[in-house]
Design a protein around this motif. Structure first.
Motif, PDB file in Angstrom:
ATOM      1  N   UNK A  66      65.727  32.357  18.143  1.00  0.00           N
ATOM      2  CA  UNK A  66      66.106  30.953  18.330  1.00  0.00           C
ATOM      3  C   UNK A  66      66.159  30.193  17.018  1.00  0.00           C
ATOM      4  N   UNK A  67      65.296  30.550  16.071  1.00  0.00           N
ATOM      5  CA  UNK A  67      65.323  29.862  14.782  1.00  0.00           C
ATOM      6  C   UNK A  67      66.664  30.052  14.092  1.00  0.00           C
ATOM      7  N   UNK A  68      67.265  31.231  14.229  1.00  0.00           N
ATOM      8  CA  UNK A  68      68.511  31.539  13.532  1.00  0.00           C
ATOM      9  C   UNK A  68      69.745  31.143  14.323  1.00  0.00           C
ATOM     10  N   UNK A  69      69.597  30.858  15.598  1.00  0.00           N
ATOM     11  CA  UNK A  69      70.739  30.522  16.439  1.00  0.00           C
ATOM     12  C   UNK A  69      71.263  29.131  16.096  1.00  0.00           C
ATOM     13  N   UNK A  70      72.552  28.980  15.827  1.00  0.00           N
ATOM     14  CA  UNK A  70      73.099  27.657  15.479  1.00  0.00           C
ATOM     15  C   UNK A  70      73.364  26.810  16.722  1.00  0.00           C
ATOM     16  N   UNK A  71      72.308  26.508  17.446  1.00  0.00           N
ATOM     17  CA  UNK A  71      72.411  25.759  18.689  1.00  0.00           C
ATOM     18  C   UNK A  71      71.027  25.261  19.057  1.00  0.00           C
ATOM     19  N   UNK A  72      70.959  24.086  19.668  1.00  0.00           N
ATOM     20  CA  UNK A  72      69.699  23.550  20.158  1.00  0.00           C
ATOM     21  C   UNK A  72      69.409  24.129  21.533  1.00  0.00           C
ATOM     22  N   UNK A  73      68.256  24.791  21.664  1.00  0.00           N
ATOM     23  CA  UNK A  73      67.836  25.395  22.924  1.00  0.00           C
ATOM     24  C   UNK A  73      66.386  25.016  23.182  1.00  0.00           C
ATOM     25  N   UNK A  74      66.091  24.564  24.395  1.00  0.00           N
ATOM     26  CA  UNK A  74      64.713  24.248  24.780  1.00  0.00           C
ATOM     27  C   UNK A  74      64.335  25.127  25.959  1.00  0.00           C
ATOM     28  N   UNK A  75      63.252  25.869  25.806  1.00  0.00           N
ATOM     29  CA  UNK A  75      62.795  26.773  26.852  1.00  0.00           C
ATOM     30  C   UNK A  75      61.443  26.306  27.362  1.00  0.00           C
ATOM     31  N   UNK A  76      61.336  26.156  28.679  1.00  0.00           N
ATOM     32  CA  UNK A  76      60.048  25.895  29.304  1.00  0.00           C
ATOM     33  C   UNK A  76      59.534  27.210  29.872  1.00  0.00           C
ATOM     34  N   UNK A  77      58.504  27.755  29.239  1.00  0.00           N
ATOM     35  CA  UNK A  77      57.936  29.031  29.657  1.00  0.00           C
ATOM     36  C   UNK A  77      57.177  28.874  30.968  1.00  0.00           C
ATOM     37  N   UNK A  78      56.789  30.002  31.542  1.00  0.00           N
ATOM     38  CA  UNK A  78      56.005  29.934  32.772  1.00  0.00           C
ATOM     39  C   UNK A  78      54.689  29.213  32.530  1.00  0.00           C
ATOM     40  N   UNK A  79      54.111  29.348  31.324  1.00  0.00           N
ATOM     41  CA  UNK A  79      52.880  28.630  31.021  1.00  0.00           C
ATOM     42  C   UNK A  79      53.112  27.125  31.072  1.00  0.00           C
ATOM     43  N   UNK A  80      54.238  26.662  30.538  1.00  0.00           N
ATOM     44  CA  UNK A  80      54.536  25.232  30.576  1.00  0.00           C
ATOM     45  C   UNK A  80      54.735  24.756  32.010  1.00  0.00           C
ATOM     46  N   UNK A  81      55.437  25.549  32.826  1.00  0.00           N
ATOM     47  CA  UNK A  81      55.626  25.175  34.233  1.00  0.00           C
ATOM     48  C   UNK A  81      54.284  25.080  34.946  1.00  0.00           C
ATOM     49  N   UNK A  82      53.384  26.021  34.654  1.00  0.00           N
ATOM     50  CA  UNK A  82      52.079  26.012  35.306  1.00  0.00           C
ATOM     51  C   UNK A  82      51.236  24.830  34.852  1.00  0.00           C
ATOM     52  N   UNK A  83      51.270  24.521  33.551  1.00  0.00           N
ATOM     53  CA  UNK A  83      50.498  23.371  33.055  1.00  0.00           C
ATOM     54  C   UNK A  83      50.980  22.071  33.684  1.00  0.00           C
ATOM     55  N   UNK A  84      52.270  21.975  33.918  1.00  0.00           N
ATOM     56  CA  UNK A  84      52.818  20.776  34.551  1.00  0.00           C
ATOM     57  C   UNK A  84      52.573  20.745  36.059  1.00  0.00           C
TER      58      UNK A  84
END
Length: 713
Positions: A66-84
């Motif tokens: 993702x650091x090298x990809x020339x595009x903005x990408x936001x990923x919500x991992x399963x950990x983030x879903x669980x915390x929310x």
């Protein structure tokens, strides 16, 4: 099916699953037996101790980090879903920069805008499920029981996926079968008699076959008077290793969601607050509107020589929405009498898609290339039948908003809509990710797509047709000036056929968009914390909106410009953080109906969200976590603002800004037993999440508490 019956089924199924310890490594296939075990992770149930780092991202169809990809990408991992504590897609949107809510059809489906630009005004923007079309037709709010992560692919992705928005799209990635047995059973109880039970079980059935099964059932009350919902989810999956080089994967879902169609509250003289947020303006005796979705996906993979892979995918989806509803029409000048209309709907769709791709790496002209070539085709049929009766002075079918009396004899609706829409699409996709130099990456892509679209009106006997062909190119460039840093830019075009027709029965021309993006990314040395800052400039034409008279019309051109900041990851040993900040300027650039310069429906100038969670060993044993979050959504236009309203001196209808807080906590008494607490709208703020018009305004929920218990075995 009641919560008791379905919940009993879950417990019965759970009891039949062999009890094993939670998986303790990252292996997903037998081929990984020789791989070293890096650290213990949990593969089922709510997690604790995991990270927010993106890891793998399927939606980019590239192995570029993702650091090298020339595009903005936001990923919500399963950990983030669980915390929310999220069980539906709608519950994670406040923590992703550039995402805003749109008309959700009385709580019956998801509808969002990315970077200020929404999709179809009724069914919403195109979303993906495992990289395949995921929401053509009518779809219930997406359940997260079988979802591993949510990928927000920002910017134009039409070069990969065709019909989409220039602001981006959402790719939901389902949980995959694992080659080590693990099971989790969860139960939740919340405010207003809300109950949910879920089961997640996975493991091998022999040396070459593994399964996964997710079940969920909800019986949910509401702060809204006379509103109650039920849903059941069955989501099986399997992986079959056909040969050492080939595999067949299946993922499916059956979802049934039933609830009264609830259009929310009404603004009186353009002002909100006089009608209580609990007030239901429909008729309780109407019963539920039911959405039923069925999805099947098959993916065949074969590894070729020299690191190349062939992939073929098949997707088949059916959706249905049916039921009777009483819906607001207009509020009279007395400020309390609401005229209502009655509708009886039966909407059905059938979606069949095929996809074939070849992907691999090669060296050409001294440069490293990762090439993707694909062809795909789909057939989509949509039938919409609706009976409808509008109010009149002779038959107002009215209710007093301040002192409602339910149980009126409803008027008999008459045929209003009876259409059959057929779409056939065929496309060729090419993408090349090039390593130009150690510090430079180039991404090029293009998709040529032909869509044959026909709409037959059974009432009038007329048929409208169009068969547009469009090429959607994309180009992006990344520069890596130092370890952990990247600067990127991209540009692309988008294309999306517009379903339906205008008031004269004429088909709408396709939406055409273009987008530019410039940004920078940062990643910590241990890759556990990252941030993306991006600015964008987007425009599209032929956007379909409600023209203020109840009919659909296509705007000439709209634009969206803004800046976003997303950050997520681990802070030190004990803290996790996810947050976003976005500012945008959206407006109508050219149109014959909407006011030039007016803002786009439902899009704030500013929104922000942050969640922080602290984890440590509990003094009484086990581990605990506690955290909190804040979300802010700025003022938004609540109904499309027409030139006629501006000429008459009528002010635009605005939804007020709001800020809400949430509290999350858990105690893992043992590795296999966990208790959780989620408190949303902690300070009981009155707010409004979205609207379509002055009489269709969705209020946010008051303070609500959810207690949960999660057991692993």
């Amino acid at each position: 099916m009641s919560r008791f019956t379905f919940g009993s089924l879950l417990f019965a199924v759970a009891g039949s699953v062999p009890a094993h310890a939670v998986a303790d490594d990252t292996r997903s296939t037998p081929a990984a037996d020789a791989a070293p075990v890096v650290e213990a992770i949990e593969v089922v149930g709510r997690r604790q101790g995991g990270g927010y780092e993106a890891g793998q991202v399927d939606g980019t169809k590239s192995s570029l980090p993702l650091l090298e990809l020339p595009q903005s990408v936001r990923v919500l991992s399963r950990q983030a879903l669980d915390d929310l504590g999220a069980v539906r897609l709608d519950e994670v949107l406040d923590y992703v920069g550039g995402v805003s809510r749109q008309n959700n059809f009385g709580g019956l489906w998801d509808n969002i805008a990315i970077r200020g630009l929404a999709g179809n005004e009724n069914t919403g923007m195109a979303m993906l499920l495992n990289g395949l079309a995921g929401n053509r037709g009518f779809n219930a709010p997406r359940d997260l029981a079988d979802i591993e992560r949510v990928e927000f692919l920002k910017g134009p992705v039409a070069a990969l996926y065709g019909a989409s928005e220039p602001g981006g799209t959402v790719n939901l990635v389902t949980k995959k079968p694992l080659w080590q047995r693990a099971s989790s059973l969860e139960a939740y109880a919340g405010s207003w008699d809300a109950y949910r039970t879920a089961l997640d079980t996975t493991g091998p059935l022999g040396e070459r076959f593994a399964y996964r099964l997710n079940l969920a059932a909800e019986d949910k009350g509401s702060f809204r008077d006379h509103v109650h919902s039920e849903r059941q989810v069955v989501a099986p999956a399997f992986t079959w290793l056909l040969t050492p080089d080939s595999s067949l994967e299946y993922s499916g879902q059956w979802l049934r969601h039933a609830t009264p169609l609830d259009r929310g509250v009404q603004a009186i003289a353009g002002k909100l607050g006089q009608v209580p947020r609990t007030r239901f303006s429909g008729e309780p005796d109407d019963g539920d509107v039911t959405v039923q979705n069925q999805t099947h996906q098959l993916v065949l993979r074969h590894d070729l020589a020299s690191g190349w892979q062939a992939r073929a995918a098949l997707s088949w989806r059916q959706t249905r929405l049916d039921g009777v509803s009483t819906e607001p029409s207009r509020v009279l000048d007395d400020g309390r009498t609401l005229w209502r209309q009655r509708r009886d709907r039966d909407y059905r769709s059938n979606d069949f898609a095929l996809q074939a791709e070849l992907q691999g790496k090669l060296e050409l002209a001294g440069l490293q290339h990762e090439v993707l070539a694909g062809v795909d085709s789909y057939r989509f049929r949509l039938d919409q039948r609706m009976l409808r009766v509008n109010p009149s002075a002779d038959a107002p079918y009215a209710i007093d908003l301040l002192d409602p009396v339910y149980g009126q004899t409803p008027p008999t609706p008459l045929p209003n809509t009876d259409t059959h829409e057929h779409q056939r699409g065929t496309a060729l996709t090419l993408q090349d990710a090039v390593t130009l130099a150690p510090a430079w990456r180039l991404l090029l892509g293009a998709r040529t797509e032909t869509v044959e679209q026909s709409l037959h009106n059974r009432r009038t006997g007329t048929t409208t047709k169009q068969d547009p062909t469009e090429t959607s190119p994309r180009a992006g460039l990344s520069w890596l000036p130092a370890p952990g840093w990247a600067v990127f830019a991209n540009a692309g075009r988008s294309f999306r056929p517009n379903p339906g027709s205008d008031a004269d029965g004429q088909a709408f021309e396709p939406e055409i968009g273009r987008a530019y993006e410039l940004g920078t990314k940062w990643e910590s040395a241990d890759k556990r914390l990252g941030a993306t800052l991006a600015v964008f400039d987007i425009a599209k034409r032929n956007v379909v909106y409600n023209n203020g008279s109840g009919n659909s019309a296509a705007a000439g051109e709209v634009s969206s410009r803004g800046v976003e900041l997303d950050i997520a990851g681990q802070l030190g040993t004990n803290w996790r953080l996810t947050g976003s900040l976005a500012w945008y300027d959206t407006q109508v650039e050219r149109d014959s109906t909407l006011e030039i310069g007016s803002r786009l429906l439902g899009v704030p100038r500013l929104n922000a969200g942050v969640l922080a969670v602290y984890e440590a060993q509990a003094p009484v044993g086990g581990r605990y976590g506690v955290g909190g979050g804040l979300t802010h959504v700025g003022e938004r236009v609540g109904q499309a603002y027409t030139a006629a309203e501006a000429d008459a001196g009528t002010e635009a209808f605005m939804l007020p800004s709001y800020t809400t807080a949430k509290l999350v906590a858990y105690w893992a008494a043992t590795p296999s037993l966990r208790l959780s607490l989620d408190v949303d709208n902690l300070f009981d703020k009155t707010y409004y999440t979205s609207s379509y018009s002055r009489v269709w305004v969705t209020p946010g929920a008051p303070r609500n508490v959810t207690l949960g218990v999660q057991a692993k075995f």
